[in-house]
Design a protein around this motif. Structure first.
Motif, PDB file in Angstrom:
ATOM      1  N   THR A 260       0.846  -1.184   0.000  1.00 26.67           N
ATOM      2  CA  THR A 260       0.000   0.000   0.000  1.00 26.67           C
ATOM      3  C   THR A 260       0.885   1.239   0.000  1.00 26.67           C
ATOM      4  OG1 THR A 260      -0.114  -0.048   2.405  1.00 26.67           O
ATOM      5  CG2 THR A 260      -1.850  -1.204   1.212  1.00 26.67           C
ATOM      6  N   ARG A 261       0.258   2.411  -0.144  1.00 29.12           N
ATOM      7  CA  ARG A 261       1.013   3.655  -0.127  1.00 29.12           C
ATOM      8  C   ARG A 261       0.368   4.627   0.850  1.00 29.12           C
ATOM      9  NH1 ARG A 261       0.292   5.615  -5.776  1.00 29.12           N
ATOM     10  NH2 ARG A 261      -1.161   3.880  -6.037  1.00 29.12           N
ATOM     11  N   VAL A 262       1.201   5.312   1.635  1.00 28.61           N
ATOM     12  CA  VAL A 262       0.671   6.356   2.505  1.00 28.61           C
ATOM     13  C   VAL A 262       0.401   7.596   1.665  1.00 28.61           C
ATOM     14  CG1 VAL A 262       1.785   5.472   4.580  1.00 28.61           C
ATOM     15  CG2 VAL A 262       2.988   7.153   3.158  1.00 28.61           C
ATOM     16  N   SER A 263      -0.415   8.473   2.188  1.00 27.71           N
ATOM     17  CA  SER A 263      -0.836   9.652   1.441  1.00 27.71           C
ATOM     18  C   SER A 263       0.316  10.621   1.203  1.00 27.71           C
ATOM     19  CB  SER A 263      -1.953  10.370   2.192  1.00 27.71           C
ATOM     20  OG  SER A 263      -2.204  11.638   1.613  1.00 27.71           O
ATOM     21  N   ALA A 305      11.519   5.133   8.086  1.00 25.33           N
ATOM     22  CA  ALA A 305      10.287   5.241   8.858  1.00 25.33           C
ATOM     23  C   ALA A 305       9.661   6.601   8.611  1.00 25.33           C
ATOM     24  CB  ALA A 305      10.572   5.065  10.344  1.00 25.33           C
ATOM     25  N   MET A 306       8.375   6.608   8.229  1.00 28.56           N
ATOM     26  CA  MET A 306       7.633   7.863   8.161  1.00 28.56           C
ATOM     27  C   MET A 306       6.815   7.973   9.436  1.00 28.56           C
ATOM     28  SD  MET A 306       5.066   9.472   5.296  1.00 28.56           S
ATOM     29  CE  MET A 306       6.312  10.386   4.391  1.00 28.56           C
ATOM     30  N   SER A 332       1.594   1.667  12.514  1.00 30.07           N
ATOM     31  CA  SER A 332       1.728   1.423  13.949  1.00 30.07           C
ATOM     32  C   SER A 332       1.323   2.667  14.720  1.00 30.07           C
ATOM     33  CB  SER A 332       3.183   1.069  14.297  1.00 30.07           C
ATOM     34  OG  SER A 332       3.593  -0.102  13.625  1.00 30.07           O
ATOM     35  N   ASP A 333       0.629   2.478  15.834  1.00 25.29           N
ATOM     36  CA  ASP A 333       0.256   3.570  16.724  1.00 25.29           C
ATOM     37  C   ASP A 333       1.181   3.550  17.939  1.00 25.29           C
ATOM     38  OD1 ASP A 333      -1.880   4.181  15.018  1.00 25.29           O
ATOM     39  OD2 ASP A 333      -3.194   2.764  16.057  1.00 25.29           O
ATOM     40  N   LEU A 370       3.332   5.486  12.671  1.00 27.84           N
ATOM     41  CA  LEU A 370       4.582   5.162  11.974  1.00 27.84           C
ATOM     42  C   LEU A 370       4.339   4.085  10.931  1.00 27.84           C
ATOM     43  CD1 LEU A 370       8.104   4.646  13.498  1.00 27.84           C
ATOM     44  CD2 LEU A 370       7.136   2.893  11.996  1.00 27.84           C
ATOM     45  N   ALA A 371       4.958   4.260   9.765  1.00 29.01           N
ATOM     46  CA  ALA A 371       4.952   3.230   8.724  1.00 29.01           C
ATOM     47  C   ALA A 371       6.335   3.182   8.088  1.00 29.01           C
ATOM     48  CB  ALA A 371       3.890   3.524   7.662  1.00 29.01           C
TER      49      ALA A 371
END
Length: 445
Positions: A260-263, A305-306, A332-333, A370-371
């Motif tokens: 997947t891709r983060v925004s 890590a973003m 991750s939270d 975090l991703a």
């Protein structure tokens, strides 16, 4: 390339590819009720790149922008693209596509009833003002393609033929006069006055990608399996000219082990990138997601890590990309700086230093998200040279009779490097050329 033979089917226009460019070409050509149009699609089951995109349409000078107080124009849009791509040789194409973009957006909304809004919450690198237009609800490109194909189904003189891969063009005396396709295992010849190549690029072809784009390494591939560069192979024997074949639409926001891709909006809302060795290695707002891919490739392990906070998350949570990430368990939270440091293998002090805002940026506030992201390739941007009417040009700059091209077949707007890609360029080129070619064909009689 095939030689003339007996015809199984005869139409006025045959469109190769049922993605955004192909369907738009057919919709606009169908304005002429006397034209019989056939759209030959390799496989809707495998999808098209427009369908798996965010579905964001870049256009400058629309009524949606004016209503939101955004001052923009096709000329400003073109200047922004060229400032990033550094491709003045292609400026005439950029200006032609930007000129029709507002018409495309407003036609989709007003004539086809597609629910569009200006994405004021969608900042992107290289855009001087907000100009991405997205569907209300942010369901993405799949919604757009379903809407376009439903409109096409209502056209009585257009046939959309699925599972009908084209295997070559038919040439008679230097003029392209049709195509050869396979339906139900049987080859068929389709005669047409105009052939429009609107297939995807070649990002799914390992051989073509390694030949033309060796510098991108071995990225995650996030496109569709049908992007095998078929049109490139047919056009080479015709003497067609190609350019910018090393450019791709890349992404530095692909989630590791998820796909997947983060925004892309996260980096404009305070998100921070930290390498596996604990370094803040870039100014996140200075790069688009395509150019970010090259930066990620240079990091240890080709990943980083973003990290972002609840304020940033609130701006992007209801987008298709983030919904996909959340469903995939890609995010991750983390409650505090110490927890982030535990994931990164850093002390609390080192982590705080890495998360410190750059000048004039807001600080992130716990809790955090975090991703782990890496680099990927989505589509290619190199392709065949056309004129501003979408006619394929040969090595002498003359149109190949009977032949048009758009979508992933055509040289895109990124310039010679993937770093020059502007968000929304893919659909701008696909829908823009579909609009231009289809209108020209409808007016040809």
């Amino acid at each position: 390339m095939s030689e003339p033979a007996d015809w199984d089917i005869e139409v006025d226009v045959v469109v190769v590819g049922g993605g955004a460019c192909g369907v738009m070409t057919a919709l606009r050509a169908a304005q002429d009720p006397d034209l019989v149009v056939a759209v030959l699609e390799k496989s809707t089951r495998e999808g098209c790149n427009a369908a798996i995109s965010s579905g964001s349409l870049a256009a400058g000078g629309t009524r949606f922008q004016r209503a939101a107080g955004v001052d923009d124009s096709p000329e400003q849009h073109a200047r922004d693209i060229l400032a990033l791509s550094h491709d003045e040789e292609w400026a005439h194409i950029v200006h032609a596509l930007c000129a029709v973009a507002p018409d495309v957006v407003e036609w989709l909304a007003d004539e086809l009833g597609y629910p569009i809004e200006i994405g004021l919450d969608m900042p992107r690198a290289g855009m001087s003002v907000p100009r991405l237009h997205a569907d209300i609800g942010r369901l993405g490109g799949g919604r757009l393609m379903a809407h376009l194909r439903a409109a096409l189904d209502r056209m009585p003189h257009v046939a959309f033929v699925d599972e009908s891969p084209v295997v070559g063009v038919v040439v008679d005396g230097g003029t392209v006069v049709g195509v050869e396709t396979v339906q139900n295992g049987q080859r068929q010849r389709v005669r047409a006055d105009a052939v429009v190549l609107a297939s995807d690029g070649f990002a799914a072809s390992a051989e073509l990608l390694h030949r033309h784009c060796p510098d991108i390494g071995d990225p995650f591939y996030g496109g569709v399996s049908t992007s095998t560069g078929d049109a490139t192979r047919w056009l080479e024997p015709l003497g067609a000219t190609f350019r910018n074949m090393a450019a791709c639409l890349r992404s530095g926001l692909v989630v590791v082990d998820r796909g997947t891709r983060v925004s892309p909006a996260l980096q404009f809302n305070g998100a921070v990138l930290v390498s596996t060795d604990g370094r803040r290695f870039t100014d996140e707002e200075a790069h688009g997601y395509s150019s970010m891919a090259g930066i990620l490739r240079e990091q240890p392990g080709e990943r980083a890590a973003m990290i972002w906070d609840a304020t940033a998350m609130a701006t992007v949570r209801e987008t298709e990309m983030m919904r996909d990430c959340l469903a995939a368990g890609a995010i991750s939270d983390l409650p505090d700086v110490a927890a982030v440091g535990g994931v990164l293998g850093l002390t609390e002090q080192e982590t705080a230093r890495a998360l410190a805002p750059l000048p004039d940026r807001r600080p992130l506030v716990a809790p955090f998200h975090l991703a782990w992201v890496t680099h990927g390739v989505l589509t290619t941007q190199g392709g065949v040279v056309v004129d501003t009417d979408g006619r394929v040009l040969d090595a002498h700059g003359d149109p190949v009779p009977g032949l048009y091209a758009g979508g992933g077949t055509v040289c895109g707007l990124a310039g010679p490097s993937s770093d020059g890609y502007s968000s929304g360029n893919g659909l701008l080129s696909a829908l823009g050329f579909g609009w231009i070619i289809g209108n020209a064909l409808a007016g040809a009689r």
